[in-house]
Design a protein around this motif. Structure first.
Motif, PDB file in Angstrom:
ATOM      1  N   GLU A   1      -7.273  -0.767  11.488  1.00  0.00           N
ATOM      2  CA  GLU A   1      -6.894   0.556  12.135  1.00  0.00           C
ATOM      3  C   GLU A   1      -6.435   0.384  13.357  1.00  0.00           C
ATOM      4  O   GLU A   1      -5.221   1.179  13.859  1.00  0.00           O
TER       5      GLU A   1
ATOM      6  N   ARG B   1      -2.652  -0.774  12.840  1.00  0.00           N
ATOM      7  CA  ARG B   1      -1.772   0.545  12.288  1.00  0.00           C
ATOM      8  C   ARG B   1      -1.654   1.306  13.360  1.00  0.00           C
ATOM      9  O   ARG B   1      -0.395   1.894  13.277  1.00  0.00           O
TER      10      ARG B   1
ATOM     11  N   LYS C   1       2.835   7.841   4.181  1.00  0.00           N
ATOM     12  CA  LYS C   1       2.523   8.354   5.384  1.00  0.00           C
ATOM     13  C   LYS C   1       3.438   8.015   6.582  1.00  0.00           C
ATOM     14  O   LYS C   1       3.976   8.807   7.394  1.00  0.00           O
TER      15      LYS C   1
ATOM     16  N   ARG D   1      -0.108   4.258   2.354  1.00  0.00           N
ATOM     17  CA  ARG D   1       0.525   4.087   3.829  1.00  0.00           C
ATOM     18  C   ARG D   1       1.856   4.300   3.861  1.00  0.00           C
ATOM     19  O   ARG D   1       2.087   4.641   4.725  1.00  0.00           O
TER      20      ARG D   1
ATOM     21  N   ASP E   1       0.695  -1.196   0.109  1.00  0.00           N
ATOM     22  CA  ASP E   1      -0.058   0.061   0.096  1.00  0.00           C
ATOM     23  C   ASP E   1       0.770   1.329   0.040  1.00  0.00           C
ATOM     24  O   ASP E   1       1.597   1.614   1.028  1.00  0.00           O
TER      25      ASP E   1
END
Lengths: 96, 96
Positions: free
Chosen positions: B7, B10, A53, A50, A47
């Motif tokens: 989430e 992460r 980020k 991601r 990804d």
């Protein structure tokens, strides 16, 4: 005197190395979990958004002395190793 | 459900990334100190015997999931970045 100081600093470095090994493995374990969740949802493991980020976070949090570019380069190697670990898991799952 | 789990994982990964940035910089700072002590004693900054010992420590401490070879490869990149930092310091010291 200098040698004692060197031994003291090396002892501290060994402790940091040990913590880095633990933390990298903790990260690898989390990456494996994330790979499993994504796999169960048919999501692609890689990804780029991601990853971007995470690289931006490094820039934001870096207080030096490493330059941000150096840390980002090191993290890209960690991302690559994590992805390979996820892919190994996937291959093993296919063989079951 | 799957997305909440993703989430959550992460978020945990972000925490680990942040700790890794701090720890790598802590290591870089120690490497700089070691470089300064060695420099003041006229010692060579690169020490293959010491590097070998650190790589052996990784083998000894590694509990996975990363393979030892993967961690050793990552650490070699860290050693290289640390040496470059020490050499930058040395160049700056020469310019003072």
């Amino acid at each position: 005197m200098g040698n004692e100081q060197l031994e003291e600093l090396r002892g501290q470095l060994d402790d940091v190395n040990e913590k880095l090994v633990e933390l990298m493995n903790e990260r690898a374990h989390l990456a494996q979990e994330i790979g499993r969740v994504k796999s169960s949802q048919g999501m692609n493991r890689f990804d780029p958004v991601r990853e971007r980020k995470m690289l931006d976070m490094i820039q934001e949090k870096n207080q030096g002395p490493f330059e941000t570019g150096t840390l980002q380069h090191l993290f890209k190697q960690i991302f690559k190793a994590s992805l390979e670990l996820q892919e190994d898991d996937h291959r093993k799952a296919l063989l079951v």
